[in-house]
Every structure is written in structure tokens, then in C-alpha cells.
Scaffold this motif. Structure first.
Motif, PDB file in Angstrom:
ATOM      1  N   ALA A 112       0.823  -1.217   0.000  1.00 45.56           N
ATOM      2  CA  ALA A 112       0.000   0.000   0.000  1.00 45.56           C
ATOM      3  C   ALA A 112       0.854   1.263   0.000  1.00 45.56           C
ATOM      4  O   ALA A 112       0.441   2.308  -0.525  1.00 45.56           O
ATOM      5  N   HIS A 141      -3.367 -11.513   0.770  1.00 42.71           N
ATOM      6  CA  HIS A 141      -3.989 -10.187   0.617  1.00 42.71           C
ATOM      7  C   HIS A 141      -4.184  -9.846  -0.856  1.00 42.71           C
ATOM      8  O   HIS A 141      -5.142  -9.174  -1.229  1.00 42.71           O
ATOM      9  N   SER A 198      -7.837  -8.960  -2.552  1.00 40.79           N
ATOM     10  CA  SER A 198      -8.056  -7.612  -3.078  1.00 40.79           C
ATOM     11  C   SER A 198      -8.689  -7.634  -4.458  1.00 40.79           C
ATOM     12  O   SER A 198      -8.767  -8.646  -5.104  1.00 40.79           O
TER      13      SER A 198
END
Length: 270
Positions: free
Chosen positions: A183, A266, A270
Motif C-alpha cells: 500500500a 492479501h 483484493s
């Protein structure tokens, strides 16, 4: 050397049987469903045939119900020693012990380490049981790795739940750390290099899926649920989060994928 029966030929059971063959033991094997033969071992037609005359019987199975069923079918005789290496928790160990015929001794000896460690005799064996029984089983256990005596019967299983809780919660924390890095625009390899020099270094090594790593997500979920049940009433936020991540990994399939997939989970979500 005495004959050793190995009941359960999943990846770990087969590796353990192969290691014992390499160490000069006469090994008989049996599995509930067809499995490839272990080179050098005698494939028996039943659990009772595998255990006939065996001084030691190793079980490496999925859960306590499987161990109870297989041991019940094995027709163990007085003088034999059961070396229970599955991850079934202390309650499971005591249930199995209570079902054994008179004169059959038992140690619980779950392990730290995966297939490569089993094949190379580098497992960390968490052993519980009467000291005199452990003394008799020591040679067999030492052929598989380093033996750490944990106390009375069931204490090996208890220590294994502690170990698995830390490893699996650590893998979930690593997955979160990598997601935070992504991120923030940090390259995955740069994040891993940073984490390799952190207190999570050992978890990073496990997550990278070293040689012979094979801890399926379904088994990991089962093991973590055992630990959470054993600590009923105690808040376990890290373990609970890891359990949820494992449940999602199982649902995403395949169930026998190594837990190293959590490092990428993850990305899947996503």
C-alpha cells in the motif's frame, strides 16, 4: 534393531518412514487409503499386520478421531510402545492413551519442522510421557531429530499447540506487513529483505517455503482451532485473525497448499 510400524503415509508420515529405513530400522507401513510405497519399507495389508511384532508403532495422522480409529484397528499387544506424532492436542493424547490395551505404553511426540526436516533427521521433537518409556523410545526419536522432553504424557502435544500458534499468527502478521508495504509502494523483495533482519526472520524463512515445506492450510486451520479451543475463554486476537485468514485460504483452495500461500493472500482478497 526392533521393527517399527508407521501408520499414516501422508507427506510427513512417508518422510518419517523413509528416514527410519535410512537409519537401518525394519519398517512396516500402512495407510487407510492407497499411497505410494516407501522404498525399503514393507507395505502391510492392514494396521494389525503392520504392527504384528513391532516394538514401536508411530502414528502420524490428521486428527484424534483418525488416531483412535487406526490404533483401534492395529490390535496392539502388550510390550509395544505407541509413539503418537500427530497434532491432536493434550486432550486427544489422553483419549488415545485411555483406549490402549493393557501393557501398551505411549509417548506423545509431535514435531516442529516439515518434510525436508523429517527426511534429513532434523525435526524438533516435543516429547511427553513417562521418563522410563521415553528412555526406551529415545533411539527411535533421535533418528528423526532432536528430542526435547516436555514432561508428562500430553505435554508434548501442549507445547506443539504453543509452537503452532506462534508460527501461524506470525505468518498472518507477515502477510499484513507485506500488504502495508504494498500500500505504501514498497517493493515486495525490499520489504522481505527488511523483515529478514527483524525478529520475524524465522517466520520469513518459513513463509518462503524452504526445501520440503508442506504444511497444508487445512491442517494448519485444524491445528490452530485446537489451540484456540484449548485456551477457551482467553482472548486470542492474533490467533483469531490468523484462523480467519486460514479459513479463507481453505475456501480459496486447494486445501493442501502450503501455508506459505498466506504471504500472497492479501493479493487474492483484493
Amino acid at each position: 534393531m526392533q521393527t517399527v510400524a508407521v501408520l499414516g503415509l501422508g507427506r510427513m508420515g512417508a518422510a518419517i518412514a523413509g528416514r527410519l529405513v535410512d537409519q537401518g530400522y525394519a519398517v512396516r507401513t500402512w495407510n487407510r487409503s492407497p499411497r505410494p510405497p516407501v522404498p525399503g519399507a514393507v507395505a502391510a495389508g492392514s494396521a494389525a499386520e503392520a504392527c504384528a511384532g513391532a516394538g514401536f508403532v508411530v502414528t502420524m495422522l490428521t486428527d484424534a478421531a483418525a488416531v483412535l480409529a487406526v490404533v483401534g484397528a492395529a490390535d496392539l499387544r502388550a510390550g509395544a510402545t505407541l509413539i503418537e506424532m500427530s497434532t491432536i492436542g493434550p486432550d486427544g493424547v489422553l483419549k488415545v492413551a485411555g483406549a490402549l490395551p493393557a501393557g501398551v505404553d505411549m509417548v506423545d511426540a509431535p514435531v516442529g519442522g516439515s518434510v525436508g526436516a523429517a527426511a534429513g533427521g532434523a525435526l524438533r521433537i516435543l516429547a511427553g510421557g513417562d521418563p522410563a518409556v521415553l528412555d526406551r523410545a529415545e533411539t527411535v526419536l533421535a533418528a528423526l531429530g532432536s528430542v526435547h522432553r516436555c514432561g508428562a504424557l500430553g505435554r508434548g502435544a501442549a507445547n506443539k499447540l504453543v509452537l503452532n500458534t506462534a508460527v501461524l499468527a506470525g505468518l498472518a502478521a507477515l502477510a499484513d506487513a507485506l500488504a502495508v508495504g504494498a500500500a505504501l509502494g514498497i517493493a515486495r523483495e525490499d520489504a522481505l529483505e527488511l523483515l529478514r533482519a527483524s525478529p520475524l526472520a524465522a517466520v520469513v524463512g518459513r513463509a518462503m517455503g524452504g526445501p520440503g515445506a508442506a504444511f497444508g492450510v487445512a491442517l494448519a486451520a485444524k491445528d490452530l482451532d485446537l489451540a484456540r479451543a484449548a485456551a477457551a475463554g482467553v482472548p486470542l486476537p492474533a490467533a483469531d485473525g490468523a484462523a480467519e485468514l486460514l479459513r479463507r485460504a481453505v475456501a480459496a483452495g486447494p486445501a493442501d497448499a502450503d501455508v506459505a500461500v498466506l504471504m500472497h493472500f492479501h493479493e487474492v482478497l483484493s
